[in-house]
Design an enzyme around this catalytic site. Structure first.
Site, PDB file in Angstrom:
ATOM      1  N   LYS A 102       0.840  -1.212   0.000  1.00 48.42           N
ATOM      2  CA  LYS A 102       0.000   0.000   0.000  1.00 48.42           C
ATOM      3  C   LYS A 102       0.869   1.253   0.000  1.00 48.42           C
ATOM      4  CE  LYS A 102      -1.895   2.590   3.221  1.00 48.42           C
ATOM      5  NZ  LYS A 102      -1.889   3.921   2.599  1.00 48.42           N
ATOM      6  N   GLY A 120       7.381   4.524   7.941  1.00 50.90           N
ATOM      7  CA  GLY A 120       6.483   5.635   8.234  1.00 50.90           C
ATOM      8  C   GLY A 120       6.811   6.212   9.598  1.00 50.90           C
ATOM      9  N   THR A 144       6.882   6.991  13.668  1.00 50.87           N
ATOM     10  CA  THR A 144       7.069   6.166  14.863  1.00 50.87           C
ATOM     11  C   THR A 144       5.724   5.866  15.520  1.00 50.87           C
ATOM     12  OG1 THR A 144       9.323   6.914  15.187  1.00 50.87           O
ATOM     13  CG2 THR A 144       8.173   6.132  17.146  1.00 50.87           C
ATOM     14  N   GLU A 176      10.791   0.831   9.699  1.00 47.23           N
ATOM     15  CA  GLU A 176      11.692   1.955   9.381  1.00 47.23           C
ATOM     16  C   GLU A 176      10.939   3.219   9.771  1.00 47.23           C
ATOM     17  OE1 GLU A 176      14.672   1.526   8.307  1.00 47.23           O
ATOM     18  OE2 GLU A 176      14.734  -0.408   7.290  1.00 47.23           O
ATOM     19  N   CYS A 218      13.413  10.820   6.335  1.00 47.20           N
ATOM     20  CA  CYS A 218      13.502  10.265   7.695  1.00 47.20           C
ATOM     21  C   CYS A 218      14.886  10.469   8.278  1.00 47.20           C
ATOM     22  CB  CYS A 218      13.172   8.782   7.655  1.00 47.20           C
ATOM     23  SG  CYS A 218      14.107   7.921   6.391  1.00 47.20           S
TER      24      CYS A 218
HETATM   25  P1  NAP Z   1       2.648   7.628   8.448  1.00 45.55           P
HETATM   26  O1  NAP Z   1       1.568   8.569   8.714  1.00 45.55           O
HETATM   27  O2  NAP Z   1       3.096   6.744   9.547  1.00 45.55           O
HETATM   28  O3  NAP Z   1       2.186   6.745   7.208  1.00 45.55           O
HETATM   29  C1  NAP Z   1       2.982   5.752   6.625  1.00 45.55           C
HETATM   30  C2  NAP Z   1       2.100   4.770   5.890  1.00 45.55           C
HETATM   31  O4  NAP Z   1       1.279   4.071   6.827  1.00 45.55           O
HETATM   32  C3  NAP Z   1       1.141   5.412   4.908  1.00 45.55           C
HETATM   33  O5  NAP Z   1       0.962   4.542   3.805  1.00 45.55           O
HETATM   34  C4  NAP Z   1      -0.121   5.518   5.740  1.00 45.55           C
HETATM   35  O6  NAP Z   1      -1.270   5.641   4.957  1.00 45.55           O
HETATM   36  C5  NAP Z   1      -0.096   4.222   6.497  1.00 45.55           C
HETATM   37  N1  NAP Z   1      -0.846   4.205   7.735  1.00 45.55           N
HETATM   38  C6  NAP Z   1      -1.316   5.254   8.470  1.00 45.55           C
HETATM   39  N2  NAP Z   1      -1.932   4.800   9.584  1.00 45.55           N
HETATM   40  C7  NAP Z   1      -1.854   3.441   9.558  1.00 45.55           C
HETATM   41  C8  NAP Z   1      -2.294   2.404  10.440  1.00 45.55           C
HETATM   42  N3  NAP Z   1      -2.927   2.661  11.596  1.00 45.55           N
HETATM   43  N4  NAP Z   1      -2.030   1.122  10.117  1.00 45.55           N
HETATM   44  C9  NAP Z   1      -1.370   0.824   8.972  1.00 45.55           C
HETATM   45  N5  NAP Z   1      -0.934   1.765   8.100  1.00 45.55           N
HETATM   46  C10 NAP Z   1      -1.160   3.056   8.389  1.00 45.55           C
HETATM   47  O7  NAP Z   1       3.948   8.352   7.936  1.00 45.55           O
HETATM   48  P2  NAP Z   1       4.037   9.432   6.778  1.00 45.55           P
HETATM   49  O8  NAP Z   1       3.525  10.703   7.331  1.00 45.55           O
HETATM   50  O9  NAP Z   1       3.459   8.899   5.535  1.00 45.55           O
HETATM   51  O10 NAP Z   1       5.621   9.496   6.565  1.00 45.55           O
HETATM   52  C11 NAP Z   1       6.439  10.260   7.344  1.00 45.55           C
HETATM   53  C12 NAP Z   1       7.128   9.421   8.411  1.00 45.55           C
HETATM   54  O11 NAP Z   1       7.800   8.323   7.829  1.00 45.55           O
HETATM   55  C13 NAP Z   1       8.209  10.199   9.124  1.00 45.55           C
HETATM   56  O12 NAP Z   1       8.095   9.974  10.499  1.00 45.55           O
HETATM   57  C14 NAP Z   1       9.497   9.607   8.588  1.00 45.55           C
HETATM   58  O13 NAP Z   1      10.589   9.732   9.435  1.00 45.55           O
HETATM   59  C15 NAP Z   1       9.123   8.216   8.333  1.00 45.55           C
HETATM   60  N6  NAP Z   1       9.997   7.599   7.341  1.00 45.55           N
HETATM   61  C16 NAP Z   1      10.935   6.699   7.775  1.00 45.55           C
HETATM   62  C17 NAP Z   1      11.811   6.119   6.867  1.00 45.55           C
HETATM   63  C18 NAP Z   1      12.854   5.146   7.330  1.00 45.55           C
HETATM   64  O14 NAP Z   1      13.408   4.457   6.487  1.00 45.55           O
HETATM   65  N7  NAP Z   1      13.139   5.055   8.602  1.00 45.55           N
HETATM   66  C19 NAP Z   1      11.727   6.444   5.518  1.00 45.55           C
HETATM   67  C20 NAP Z   1      10.758   7.360   5.105  1.00 45.55           C
HETATM   68  C21 NAP Z   1       9.899   7.922   6.038  1.00 45.55           C
HETATM   69  P3  NAP Z   1      -1.789   7.095   4.490  1.00 45.55           P
HETATM   70  O15 NAP Z   1      -0.621   7.951   4.228  1.00 45.55           O
HETATM   71  O16 NAP Z   1      -2.521   6.804   3.267  1.00 45.55           O
HETATM   72  O17 NAP Z   1      -2.615   7.599   5.618  1.00 45.55           O
END
Ligand code: NAP
Ligand code: MG
Length: 489
Positions: free
Chosen positions: A194, A246, A248, A268, A302
């Site tokens: 997804k 995504g 934390t 991650e 990230c």
């Molecule tokens: P996010 O809100 O956690 O979303 C990540 C993904 O999870 C999206 O596809 C999101 O869907 C989905 N999602 C949301 N709630 C969920 C749930 N309860 N159960 C399952 N899936 C769910 O993060 P983001 O705002 O997209 O990305 C930013 C974050 O990602 C930052 O904190 C960043 O540091 C982190 N990140 C980490 C890495 C790494 O390699 N460590 C790399 C890139 C990004 P929707 O977006 O469609 O709601």
């Protein structure tokens, strides 16, 4: 910060002729279904949502929102493909498909780069030179491992896991899809992936590439939707592993939902990396690295170097150079090849960034921003830095995920290490010094999964990537990235 230091006499608006990348050659549909069992299907939920261009707020396409019946169908098709086709196929045959996907990504590189920029807001230079080439490189790298798993893990009888659920964020949409799908296929698993709600398009273009590569139906399924769709994947009984990238907070909630099940996981998550600049560092090179570290992809990274720790003796000159460099950055249309700073990915992310900027001001930190014209429409945040930041400030502790740098000083190596490690995260760090011994000393003491020395934000498929502490567990890339998709004895 010495307030006598004045920025360059420059208003930030370059008079360069526009150099817009053309959108004539791209093929986008008005509406996308779900990629299940090798075809695009109307969602059984009957629901669609729109994806917009964050630089002008125009709708680009309608995207299907998968509900529970859709997820059941996607997981079933992945399970059938695993049991009947993919797990039985000789590994060298599997690798041919993965190579084919890699080559098709290269063939369609220009189209993918333009779509990534349209849908996500990042500068075309970055999509073209970083996201798309790295996505292809990841498929090439893992295609090479598919038939060599016994050599990668001698005497450990590597076995695939089954159907894996993969959930990715919006900051590197195609690249994250590649990081997830390539190792899963190389190890003989099948996939339900997804993408993030605001950036589904390149994953759907990848689905078209997968069709073109003749990958057997059901081996990769790409289902779009929001967080609720992600939850359905996490909680499906036939999913054997969750690979999540995504925030934390969502990572923690996923770990709670799979606790007590036999599901494997890799997480991650977020970061709050420190770039540490010593007084013996090549300063101009370090300025470039710090700028790239935090303003690359509008800080939607990230592992962004969102904190700067600068040795006190060079603080004044370093900050002056940094401000001058910021003032020369070009913010504007992401499709323009001159653009350094594109659009923030969404309205909600811009609100989050602005909330932190207000917090920083209220905490008493001193703000400096690129002085430039902000376009009337779309979501924009000029590159920002804060000086007079102390360790307890919220902007030094929490992930902002935007172009906001929090700057502190240090006197000794020990102080730098203590400050760098003093956050809940442990994803990455940068060290800038002329002395190799100092680099090795720091790399052994910094709690970070990735540490760059005299460079920043460099990625390679052969190199494992991942964090400690609240930045998650498991590694992607390299041999470590294969291990995460295998059962080993
Ligand atoms: P996010 O809100 O956690 O979303 C990540 C993904 O999870 C999206 O596809 C999101 O869907 C989905 N999602 C949301 N709630 C969920 C749930 N309860 N159960 C399952 N899936 C769910 O993060 P983001 O705002 O997209 O990305 C930013 C974050 O990602 C930052 O904190 C960043 O540091 C982190 N990140 C980490 C890495 C790494 O390699 N460590 C790399 C890139 C990004 P929707 O977006 O469609 O709601
Ligand atoms: Mg979009």
């Amino acid at each position: 910060m010495n307030s006598n230091i004045q920025p360059l006499e420059f208003n930030g608006d370059w008079n360069l002729s526009p150099s817009l990348e053309s959108t004539d050659h791209i093929d986008l549909k008005d509406k996308y279904g779900l990629f299940i069992n090798g075809g695009f299907l109307e969602p059984l939920s009957n629901k669609y949502f729109s994806t917009i261009n964050p630089s002008n707020e125009n709708q680009i396409s309608l995207i299907a929102e998968a509900g529970s019946e859709d997820i059941n169908l996607a997981v079933k098709s992945a399970k059938d493909a695993y049991e009947n086709v993919w797990s039985k196929m000789p590994a060298k045959e599997r690798s041919k498909y993965i190579y084919r996907i890699a080559r098709l990504i290269q063939e369609k590189a220009k189209e993918l780069a333009v779509i990534e920029t349209l849908d996500g807001g990042k500068p075309i230079r970055e999509s073209r030179d970083v996201d798309v080439p790295l996505a292809a490189a990841h498929f090439f790298y893992y295609a090479g491992w598919a038939d060599k798993l016994d050599y990668a893990f001698p005497n450990r009888n590597p076995k695939s896991i089954g159907v894996v659920g993969q959930i990715i964020p919006w900051n590197f949409p195609l690249m994250m899809a590649a990081w997830k799908i390539a190792p899963a296929l190389a190890t003989g698993n099948t996939v339900v992936l997804k993408p993030a709600e605001s950036t589904s398009l390149t994953a759907l273009k990848l689905a078209e590439i997968i069709q073109q590569a003749d990958l057997p139906p059901g081996v990769v399924n790409i289902v779009t939707g929001a967080g609720s769709t992600g939850k359905l994947i996490v909680n499906h009984k036939d999913i054997k592993k969750i690979a999540f990238t995504g925030s934390t907070s969502v990572g923690k909630s996923i770990m709670k939902s799979i606790a007590g099940t036999s599901k494997k996981s890799t997480m991650e998550l977020g970061g709050k990396a420190a770039n540490i600049v010593f007084d013996d560092a090549p300063l101009d090179q370090a300025v470039e690295g710090v700028v790239n570290g935090i303003y690359f992809n509008q800080g939607h990274v990230c592992c962004a170097g969102s904190r700067l720790l600068v040795q006190e003796s060079i603080n004044e000159i370093f900050i002056r150079k940094l401000r001058d460099r910021i003032q020369s950055l070009i913010l504007g249309n992401p499709l323009d090849k001159n653009t350094d700073i594109g659009a923030v990915n969404s309205k909600s992310q811009l609100d989050t960034i602005n909330k932190y900027i207000d917090i920083g001001k209220n905490e008493g930190a001193e703000i400096f921003q690129l002085n430039c014209t902000i376009p009337d429409k779309g979501f924009w945040c000029p590159p920002t830095l804060f000086t007079n930041v102390s360790q307890s400030h919220v902007i030094a502790q929490e992930e902002i995920f935007g172009p906001v740098l929090a700057i502190q000083t240090f006197r000794t190596i020990d102080e730098a290490i203590t400050k760098a490690n003093n956050t809940p995260y442990g994803l990455s760090a940068g060290v800038w010094t002329d002395k190799g011994s100092k680099v090795f000393n720091l790399t052994s003491k910094l709690n970070a999964g990735v540490i760059w020395a005299n460079t920043y934000n460099k990625f390679d498929p052969t190199s494992p990537f991942g964090g400690y502490k609240e930045s998650g567990h498991g590694r992607e890339g390299g041999l470590h990235g294969l291990e995460a998709y295998l059962n080993l004895e």
